[in-house]
Design a protein around this motif. Structure first.
Motif, PDB file in Angstrom:
ATOM      1  N   THR A  25       0.872  -1.171   0.000  1.00  0.00           N
ATOM      2  CA  THR A  25       0.000   0.000   0.000  1.00  0.00           C
ATOM      3  C   THR A  25       0.912   1.226   0.000  1.00  0.00           C
ATOM      4  N   PHE A  26       0.336   2.410   0.082  1.00  0.00           N
ATOM      5  CA  PHE A  26       1.162   3.607   0.159  1.00  0.00           C
ATOM      6  C   PHE A  26       1.975   3.644   1.451  1.00  0.00           C
ATOM      7  N   ARG A  81      12.828   4.245 -10.618  1.00  0.00           N
ATOM      8  CA  ARG A  81      11.638   3.447 -10.323  1.00  0.00           C
ATOM      9  C   ARG A  81      11.910   1.993 -10.649  1.00  0.00           C
ATOM     10  N   GLN A  85       9.467  -1.188 -11.449  1.00  0.00           N
ATOM     11  CA  GLN A  85       8.049  -1.346 -11.766  1.00  0.00           C
ATOM     12  C   GLN A  85       7.757  -2.721 -12.352  1.00  0.00           C
ATOM     13  N   GLY A 129       2.076  -2.702 -12.802  1.00  0.00           N
ATOM     14  CA  GLY A 129       2.037  -1.314 -12.371  1.00  0.00           C
ATOM     15  C   GLY A 129       2.588  -1.016 -10.993  1.00  0.00           C
ATOM     16  N   LEU A 130       2.776  -2.024 -10.122  1.00  0.00           N
ATOM     17  CA  LEU A 130       3.388  -1.742  -8.821  1.00  0.00           C
ATOM     18  C   LEU A 130       4.682  -0.982  -9.058  1.00  0.00           C
ATOM     19  N   THR A 131       4.840   0.161  -8.388  1.00  0.00           N
ATOM     20  CA  THR A 131       6.009   1.002  -8.616  1.00  0.00           C
ATOM     21  C   THR A 131       6.647   1.387  -7.296  1.00  0.00           C
ATOM     22  N   VAL A 168       6.761   3.312  -1.701  1.00  0.00           N
ATOM     23  CA  VAL A 168       5.741   2.919  -2.680  1.00  0.00           C
ATOM     24  C   VAL A 168       5.143   4.146  -3.361  1.00  0.00           C
ATOM     25  N   GLU A 169       5.266   4.189  -4.693  1.00  0.00           N
ATOM     26  CA  GLU A 169       4.619   5.246  -5.488  1.00  0.00           C
ATOM     27  C   GLU A 169       3.260   4.773  -5.986  1.00  0.00           C
ATOM     28  N   ARG A 170       3.159   3.483  -6.314  1.00  0.00           N
ATOM     29  CA  ARG A 170       1.894   2.908  -6.795  1.00  0.00           C
ATOM     30  C   ARG A 170       1.741   1.516  -6.173  1.00  0.00           C
ATOM     31  N   PRO A 171       0.675   1.314  -5.406  1.00  0.00           N
ATOM     32  CA  PRO A 171       0.488   0.037  -4.698  1.00  0.00           C
ATOM     33  C   PRO A 171       0.260  -1.135  -5.649  1.00  0.00           C
ATOM     34  N   GLY A 172       0.418  -2.319  -5.104  1.00  0.00           N
ATOM     35  CA  GLY A 172       0.186  -3.547  -5.860  1.00  0.00           C
ATOM     36  C   GLY A 172       0.697  -4.749  -5.097  1.00  0.00           C
TER      37      GLY A 172
END
Length: 197
Positions: free
Chosen positions: A36-37, A117, A119, A123-125, A167-171
């Protein structure tokens, strides 16, 4: 114009884990991690903020609440093997040094540019903060498995300790996934040598 350049460099996820207990550096292995964030779910070092530590005392008094750019510890399988060789031990397990992610196949991982990044294709980044400098604490854990070798960890891990990230984008990340390296499309600062001395 895009500020980040996708590269053809990838790292395969070969190990995942989380630190779960205060006062215990070791991480518990996992087959998958959800991000998560706040970082990896259940990770002791997660959260959006953290108290500042000795690494940033030139910027903030120790204990000051700051943004948490150290949610995740990412290491290289190859650099772990090099560190073990330099210590004269057969191996260093990722859990002994509190790792979250170990990647294989991404050259010179410890020195990828800050703000790079990592990735997945879903999309998880993860944003790289900077090199994670080695300290003496992992050596104390390693000492339990390799008597009279633990003190060798800090010098052996110089330039091989991996990076910290947030985390920039969760996944979700699963062992066997691949993370692609994206680097800032920016030349190095022209005065960096003068400042570093």
């Amino acid at each position: 114009m895009a500020a980040l350049k996708p590269t053809n460099y990838h790292g395969e996820v070969v190990w995942l884990g989380r630190v779960l207990q205060e006062g215990d550096l070791t991480s518990q292995p996992a087959e998958a991690l959800d991000f998560t964030f706040d970082g990896p779910v259940g990770e002791l070092h997660g959260g959006r903020t953290r108290p500042s530590c000795s690494r940033v005392t030139d910027q903030h008094p120790k204990g000051t609440e700051i943004a948490n750019v150290r949610q995740i510890s990412i290491l290289s399988a190859e650099e772990l093997a090099e560190t073990a060789f330099a210590m004269g031990v057969p191996e260093i397990l990722p859990e002994w040094i509190g790792a979250n992610i170990v990647l294989r196949g991404l050259p010179d991982l410890t020195h990828i540019p800050p703000s790079s990044r990592l990735q997945t294709d879903t999309g998880l980044t993860l944003v790289v903060d900077m090199e994670n400098r080695p300290c003496v604490l992992p050596g104390k854990v390693i000492e339990q498995y390799h008597t009279e070798k633990g003190a060798r960890y800090k010098p052996a891990a110089q330039g091989r300790r991996g990076v910290t990230a947030w985390v920039e984008r969760p996944g979700r990340l699963v062992i066997g996934n691949t993370l692609r390296l994206h680097i800032p499309d920016q030349r190095p600062w022209e005065l960096i040598k003068d400042v570093r001395g």
